[in-house]
Enzyme design. Sequence first.
Site, PDB file in Angstrom:
ATOM      1  N   GLU A   1      -1.084   5.451  43.728  1.00 56.66           N
ATOM      2  CA  GLU A   1      -1.877   4.647  42.790  1.00 56.66           C
ATOM      3  C   GLU A   1      -0.975   3.889  41.822  1.00 56.66           C
ATOM      4  O   GLU A   1      -1.295   2.766  41.405  1.00 56.66           O
ATOM      5  CB  GLU A   1      -2.870   5.529  42.035  1.00 56.66           C
TER       6      GLU A   1
ATOM      7  N   HIS B   1       0.011   0.660  43.343  1.00 54.97           N
ATOM      8  CA  HIS B   1      -1.011  -0.361  43.071  1.00 54.97           C
ATOM      9  C   HIS B   1      -0.854  -0.880  41.642  1.00 54.97           C
ATOM     10  O   HIS B   1      -0.982  -2.084  41.377  1.00 54.97           O
ATOM     11  CB  HIS B   1      -2.407   0.243  43.218  1.00 54.97           C
TER      12      HIS B   1
END
Length: 690
Positions: free
Chosen positions: A482, A485
């Site tokens: 994550e 991202h």
Amino acid sequence: MLDKILISQKTYRKLKNSENILLKTFDITPFDLIQDSDYQKAIEHAIAEARLEIDQITNSTEPPTFTNTIAALDYAGYKLDRVSSVFFNINSAETNDAIQKTAQEVSPLLSEFSNDITLNETLFKRVKQVYDVRETLELTREEQVLLEKKYKGFARNGANLPEDKKARLREIDTKLSKLALTFGENILAETNKYELHITNEADLAGLPESTKEAAAQTAEEKGKEGWVFTLEYPSYIPFMKYAENRELRKEMAIAFGAKGFHNDDLDNQQNVLNIVNLRHERANLLGYKTHAHFVLEERMAKNPENVTRFLEDLLEKAKPAAELEFKQLESFAKERDGIDQLQKWDSAFYSEKLKQQLFELDDELLKPYFKLENVIEGVFTVANKLYNLRFVEVFDIPTYHKDVKTYQVFDEKDNFIALFYADFHPRAGKRGGAWMTQFKCQFIKDGINERPHVSNVCNFTKPTASKPSLLTFNEVTTLFHEFGHGLHGMLANTTYPSLSGPSVFWDFVELPSQILENWCYEPEALALFAKHYETGETIPMVLIDKIKNAANFQEGMQTLRQLSFGILDMSWHGADPSGITSVKAHEDAAFENTKLYPDVAKNCMSVAFSHIFQGGYSSGYYSYKWAEVLDADAFAYFQENGIFNKEIAQKFKDHVLSQGGTEDPMVLYKRFRGKEPNPEALLKRAGLIN
């Protein structure tokens, strides 16, 4: 830019007496001043404001140009984008009945507004006039891409339809927006509704002390004696992995797999059928054979045939390995416990026991080295060594929950790069899973580079009374994923909002996230943060070796599982679904060629497959494996030159992370790598070929 944040905070304090803070101009999201009742009024107001901005473009008497039409259209509706992004992120991370009711009210309004833009003939005429003379315009590469995107946004979404079909398109989009919300609300309610309450300590056999302590804490919070386990991942996963009581594992597994499949008011079967049929009708209205044909036209894969070939090719290579691994697991379970038929609730348990035997590796051995705060500091250090980023925790930024941490991000010259929010623990108002989102995207306007406000939201193991939050290795890789991202959002450096950061083809968006997971397996990186939470001892090399040796454990089975999800997705969206009457029967047929375990009649995955029915992955779940080809090839480039090689990192930043959707992703990738990705890099890493 640091001054800009400080100035915004001063301005923010002056607004404390405002009736609705969301109607004011703000840089930092004023979470502590927002009332649930503010959202609907603010969104309605922002829609009205955005309509005026669109009308100015549409009704302009000046000849259409790139600046007054295409660029103006991309910047229009900024307040609406800010307010709606805040709202829908809250609906995912800290929802309640009032928020969910508002979501059901405003989603049709937003759908209607979106249709009002794409179905506006006069506006499309202006866009088309610019598009038709594009070869004569001296546009930058980014401007060319934006023009193409805006034109296709109209042409692909009904601008050329007759009025009766436009009206039907509006109906479909309104229904789909509400169905997706209902689908997600049902899954969250199902997750919150179930609990396994244990009062006999013998039923906890096999569970680690930390898991039992967390379950006791959950029971106490619920006012009960004993131990309570839930369907939230930090509770569910360790129970399935370690609990010796097979009947209780069965109960938990069936409860988890039956979410949205109880033929009650939280059932999602009809929602699934309605969604896929409406998507198919929408695609047909727009001139496409299926929803997958519509979606994939704007993906690296281009069409369903390419996706199917890609999945089948991987399946051919992975299935023999998966079947051998499954036979090994069957033999192990029979030898250990006399299990004649492995069931789905045996998978995690016996896989963990087999891994311990083969590699002498247990998550419980690793967890003390992965204190959450250390892992966060570790991923920050990796980002610093690669991209010269510096993270400074700040405590005066408003948040939507006390668990959320905030950081200002700077580069090596102390320029402000981004504001980063981190929200890592499960709670009743948060949906499951892990995701990256933005409260504000990056763009450049009037010479000002507006920097992004990025958030990572996860559901990791909570701290207990005696221990801090200690992560499993899988949670460590999820955090890195994550954060990858997040870096895509933080390091964005484009002019136009709709091309910024993760606004890229869906089968390219997973490259920045998946590549960062690779650092979790590297001794040089682990030494930076994997330190025992009590002694401070760096993780021993013997454990690092075991992590690397176990990296491909059951890779065939894991690949088969991922492929099955992609195949299921394409089965729903790559053909006419109108003849499907049973969600369960359709799913069983889709899984037939990837099935290892016996089917569970009470379970159905589709009705809880949020990625494709609530999120943005419809016709796109294959992209996880697609991006693995890219990330394996890209990381091989790092390995050849050093995992912290500044030159390679700079190329990845310059050609991938900062560029967003300003160019075709394969062009960007080749500019970074010097060539197209080699699929063998993935197969070698997975141990599927030598």
